[in-house]
Design a protein around this motif. Sequence first.
Motif, PDB file in Angstrom:
ATOM      1  N   PRO A 175       0.812  -1.229   0.000  1.00  0.00           N
ATOM      2  CA  PRO A 175       0.000   0.000   0.000  1.00  0.00           C
ATOM      3  C   PRO A 175       0.845   1.279   0.000  1.00  0.00           C
ATOM      4  CG  PRO A 175      -0.768  -1.504   1.706  1.00  0.00           C
ATOM      5  CD  PRO A 175       0.497  -2.085   1.158  1.00  0.00           C
ATOM      6  N   VAL A 176       2.037   1.238   0.622  1.00  0.00           N
ATOM      7  CA  VAL A 176       2.896   2.430   0.651  1.00  0.00           C
ATOM      8  C   VAL A 176       3.359   2.767  -0.766  1.00  0.00           C
ATOM      9  CG1 VAL A 176       5.048   3.420   1.537  1.00  0.00           C
ATOM     10  CG2 VAL A 176       3.659   1.930   3.003  1.00  0.00           C
ATOM     11  N   LYS A 177       3.819   1.745  -1.476  1.00  0.00           N
ATOM     12  CA  LYS A 177       4.292   1.962  -2.854  1.00  0.00           C
ATOM     13  C   LYS A 177       3.138   2.394  -3.755  1.00  0.00           C
ATOM     14  CE  LYS A 177       8.223  -1.166  -2.916  1.00  0.00           C
ATOM     15  NZ  LYS A 177       8.486  -2.600  -3.064  1.00  0.00           N
ATOM     16  N   LEU A 178       2.016   1.726  -3.611  1.00  0.00           N
ATOM     17  CA  LEU A 178       0.864   2.046  -4.469  1.00  0.00           C
ATOM     18  C   LEU A 178       0.408   3.492  -4.253  1.00  0.00           C
ATOM     19  CD1 LEU A 178      -1.136  -1.304  -4.124  1.00  0.00           C
ATOM     20  CD2 LEU A 178       0.001  -0.462  -6.184  1.00  0.00           C
ATOM     21  N   THR A 179       0.384   3.917  -2.982  1.00  0.00           N
ATOM     22  CA  THR A 179      -0.035   5.291  -2.694  1.00  0.00           C
ATOM     23  C   THR A 179       0.957   6.287  -3.295  1.00  0.00           C
ATOM     24  OG1 THR A 179      -1.016   4.503  -0.633  1.00  0.00           O
ATOM     25  CG2 THR A 179      -0.701   6.867  -0.822  1.00  0.00           C
ATOM     26  N   GLU A 180       2.242   5.952  -3.249  1.00  0.00           N
ATOM     27  CA  GLU A 180       3.266   6.829  -3.813  1.00  0.00           C
ATOM     28  C   GLU A 180       3.101   6.934  -5.347  1.00  0.00           C
ATOM     29  OE1 GLU A 180       5.307   8.678  -2.049  1.00  0.00           O
ATOM     30  OE2 GLU A 180       6.394   9.513  -3.765  1.00  0.00           O
ATOM     31  N   PHE A 181       2.833   5.809  -5.982  1.00  0.00           N
ATOM     32  CA  PHE A 181       2.607   5.840  -7.441  1.00  0.00           C
ATOM     33  C   PHE A 181       1.409   6.716  -7.782  1.00  0.00           C
ATOM     34  CE2 PHE A 181       5.006   1.682  -7.741  1.00  0.00           C
ATOM     35  CZ  PHE A 181       6.035   2.196  -8.506  1.00  0.00           C
ATOM     36  N   ALA A 182       0.357   6.592  -6.967  1.00  0.00           N
ATOM     37  CA  ALA A 182      -0.846   7.392  -7.212  1.00  0.00           C
ATOM     38  C   ALA A 182      -0.535   8.868  -7.019  1.00  0.00           C
ATOM     39  CB  ALA A 182      -1.960   6.959  -6.263  1.00  0.00           C
ATOM     40  N   ARG A 183       0.288   9.182  -6.019  1.00  0.00           N
ATOM     41  CA  ARG A 183       0.661  10.568  -5.733  1.00  0.00           C
ATOM     42  C   ARG A 183       1.358  11.196  -6.937  1.00  0.00           C
ATOM     43  NH1 ARG A 183       2.342  13.564  -0.845  1.00  0.00           N
ATOM     44  NH2 ARG A 183       3.995  15.022  -1.407  1.00  0.00           N
ATOM     45  N   ILE A 184       2.303  10.447  -7.501  1.00  0.00           N
ATOM     46  CA  ILE A 184       3.060  10.965  -8.648  1.00  0.00           C
ATOM     47  C   ILE A 184       2.136  11.111  -9.867  1.00  0.00           C
ATOM     48  CG2 ILE A 184       4.945  10.453 -10.272  1.00  0.00           C
ATOM     49  CD1 ILE A 184       6.198   8.814  -7.833  1.00  0.00           C
ATOM     50  N   HIS A 185       1.363  10.061 -10.095  1.00  0.00           N
ATOM     51  CA  HIS A 185       0.451  10.024 -11.246  1.00  0.00           C
ATOM     52  C   HIS A 185      -0.537  11.191 -11.200  1.00  0.00           C
ATOM     53  CE1 HIS A 185      -2.823   8.592 -13.805  1.00  0.00           C
ATOM     54  NE2 HIS A 185      -3.617   8.506 -12.749  1.00  0.00           N
ATOM     55  N   LEU A 186      -1.160  11.426 -10.034  1.00  0.00           N
ATOM     56  CA  LEU A 186      -2.205  12.441  -9.959  1.00  0.00           C
ATOM     57  C   LEU A 186      -1.652  13.855  -9.837  1.00  0.00           C
ATOM     58  CD1 LEU A 186      -4.742  10.339  -7.964  1.00  0.00           C
ATOM     59  CD2 LEU A 186      -5.214  11.411 -10.160  1.00  0.00           C
ATOM     60  N   ARG A 187      -0.450  13.996  -9.263  1.00  0.00           N
ATOM     61  CA  ARG A 187       0.101  15.352  -9.142  1.00  0.00           C
ATOM     62  C   ARG A 187       0.296  15.966 -10.526  1.00  0.00           C
ATOM     63  NH1 ARG A 187       3.734  18.122  -4.602  1.00  0.00           N
ATOM     64  NH2 ARG A 187       2.101  17.113  -3.429  1.00  0.00           N
ATOM     65  N   ASN A 188       0.655  15.131 -11.449  1.00  0.00           N
ATOM     66  CA  ASN A 188       0.812  15.557 -12.822  1.00  0.00           C
ATOM     67  C   ASN A 188      -0.472  16.214 -13.352  1.00  0.00           C
ATOM     68  OD1 ASN A 188       2.390  15.771 -15.062  1.00  0.00           O
ATOM     69  ND2 ASN A 188       1.672  13.822 -15.933  1.00  0.00           N
ATOM     70  N   TYR A 189      -1.601  15.627 -13.021  1.00  0.00           N
ATOM     71  CA  TYR A 189      -2.882  16.204 -13.439  1.00  0.00           C
ATOM     72  C   TYR A 189      -3.186  17.498 -12.673  1.00  0.00           C
ATOM     73  CZ  TYR A 189      -4.169  12.153 -16.243  1.00  0.00           C
ATOM     74  OH  TYR A 189      -4.209  11.181 -17.199  1.00  0.00           O
ATOM     75  N   PHE A 190      -2.903  17.482 -11.360  1.00  0.00           N
ATOM     76  CA  PHE A 190      -3.148  18.688 -10.559  1.00  0.00           C
ATOM     77  C   PHE A 190      -2.394  19.888 -11.136  1.00  0.00           C
ATOM     78  CE2 PHE A 190      -3.689  15.672  -6.766  1.00  0.00           C
ATOM     79  CZ  PHE A 190      -5.067  15.739  -6.806  1.00  0.00           C
TER      80      PHE A 190
END
Lengths: 446, 191
Positions: A175-190
Motif C-alpha cells: 500500500p505504501v508503494k501504491l499510494t506513492e505511485f498514485a501521488r506521482i500520477h495524480l500530481r501531474n494532473y493537478f
Amino acid sequence: MKGHPELAEKFLQDESRTNWHDETLWWVRSKRDAVASEIKDWEKLRDAASQIKEDTLSNLDEYLLEFEQNALKNGIKVHWAADAREHNEIVLQVLKSKDAWQLVKSKSMLTEECGLNDFLEDHGIEVIESDLGERIIQWMKQTPSHIVMPAIHLKKKDIGKVFSEKLHIRETEDPVKLTEFARIHLRNYFMNTKVALTGVNFAVADSGTFVVCTNEGNADMGVHMADVHIASMGIEKLIPKIEHLGVFLRLLARSATGQPITAYTSHFRKPGKGKEIHLILVDNGRSEILGKSHFWHSLKCIRCGACMNTCPIFRKTGGHSYDYIIPGPIGAILAPHRDPIKYGSLPFASSLCGSCAAVCPVKIDIDKQLYAWRQELTGEKSSLPVSFMGYVLKKPGLFNMGSKGLSILQKLIPWMIDRFFKSYTRGRELPKVPGQTFKDWYKKHT
Amino acid sequence: MSSKETILNQIRENRPKGGTQFSGFDFSPYPNGIDDFKATLEKVGGKLVLKRDIKDLHTWIKKEYGSDNYVFTEVDSIVGNYTLNEMSITNEKLNKIHVAVLAGSMGIAENGAVWLERFLHRSIPFITQHLVIFLSSDAIVGTMHEAYQIINKKELPSFGIFISGPSKTADIEQSLIYGAHGPRSLTVIVE
C-alpha cells in the motif's frame, strides 16, 4: 431485474472476502464508538445536529436565498439545477467556456447520482477522479461500494493489478508503494488542469461560505492549482450559521472513520485572485422528498456512512448488492424515492435491529423509515403466509394439530418442509421442531 | 420559469412544518493545555515541538526532512531560502517547495487541528512535501465551538482551513498511509 437478495448471493460466494469486509467495517464502527465516548456532549451534539437540520429543511427556501445572496456578494457564481441533466449541462458549459477538455474531480456522491462522468466522457471530456479510492474504482469501471470508503470491497491484490495495468509498473501489493505511485500520477494532473470539481459537505447561509472535508488533500490540490473551481451541492447540504459548523464537524469524522476531524476542513468564501468559483445548487428530487411526511427526515443525512459500518446486512452483503449510489440503510430509504419498483427490495435488506438509527449523528429514524417503506411497498397488505398464520393462531384446535403435525412431518419428510419454506431455508437451516410441545410440557409439570 | 423559481416553488409547497429550532447549548469544556493538544495531534499523525528546543531552525529542518533546500516561509521571524513572488507564481514554482513554514492562528485540543487563514497562495499547505506550522501556546482552545466563536468575531477569511495531521489515505485495505497527495508530515512548533 436483480434485487438485493440475488446480488448479495453473488457477493457471498467468496467467503473469506465477505468475512474480511464484515470484520473491517465492524472495526471502523468500533473506532467510532471509542472516539464518540471521549466526547461528553456526544448525545447533546446529535440532538443539536438533528434540530439544526430540521430547522434548515423547514425553512429551506429562505436559507437558500440567504446563502445565494451572500455567495454572490462574495464573488461566487451561483447556478441552480432542477435535475441531474441540468447539473451536468452546467458543468459542461463551464468547461467549454474555459476551453477545458479535462476535469479533475474530488469525491462527490452527488456527481455519482447525476451520472456526471459518463455524461462528460460522452462529450469528449477526460474525467480524472483524484481521491485514491475513487481513482481505483474509475480504473476498474466500477461504482463506489461505500460512500466514505469507495474501494472497501477490493483487496490489495486487485488494486495492485489495476495499477500495474494502468501505470505500467511492476505489480506490487504494498500500500505504501501504491499510494506513492498514485501521488506521482495524480500530481501531474493537478499541475496542469484548468478546471477542478469538488462536492460540498456544508454550505453556510449566513456567510455564503461552503466547507469541503478530505483526508488526502486532493480536493484542495485540485482547486487551488486550477483556474476554475466547480462545487456541486445538494440543496439539503445547507446549515444556517457559521457556529453550527462546530456541531457538525465534531460529529462528522468521528461518526465516519473514528477520526476526531478530517485532515483538511476547507472553508471557501471568496475565489482566490484571478480565479473563479461556480457553485451548483442541485435539487434532483430533493424538494419532492421534502413534501413526504416522515420521509423528509432522510434529508438530514450528512453522508458519514456510520449506518453502513454498523449494519449487519451491509457488512455481510457489500455495497454493490444495493445497486444504488448510496448503499446501506440510508440508501435503502433514499433509493425507493427514485424508483420504487427497481429498488423495492432494499427496505427488506434489513433486520430492523435499529443499530443504524442508534449511531446516526443527525438522528434519522432509519429503521422506522425502512419499516414505513415496507408498508408502502406492500400496500399495507399482509403476505399470504402471514395471513395464514393469523388464521391458525385464532383457532386453538388447528394450532395444536399444526404444531404436532409439523414435528412429525419434519421427521418423516424433511425435504418437503424445506421445499415449502424454500426462500427461508436457502442459506440457513429450519430450527428443529421439538417432539414435545410447550403445552404438553406444561401439563406434565403442573 | 427558471430552475431557481421551480425549485423554490416546490420547496415552498412541500416544506415541512414544525421542525424544531436549535437554541444552542452549553458545551462541556475540553482541556486546552499544550499537552492535551499534543496528545491529539500525535494521534492524527502530527508532531509537536517546542520552539525553545530548536536551536537553529535550518539545522533542525535539515535533520528532520533530509534537506533544507526550498524552504518557503510565511512566518516573519523565520528566514527561508525559497521566495515566491505573488505576481509571478506558477504551479511549477509551487511544486518545488520542500518545506513550507506557515503561521497558524489557533490550535484545537479536541482534534489536533490548526486554523490557518493567511496564504500567499492557497495551494502551499498542500503542495509542499512537508508542512511546519508555528502556533502560539496562548492560541490553543479546547473545542470547535470555541474555535468558531473566535473565527466569528471578525470577518471570515476568503479561504480558511483546519489542518489536522499530514495528508492521509486508507483506501487500500484500510492501511493508513501518510502523504497521499499533500504533505508527508506535519510538525507544529509551539512558541
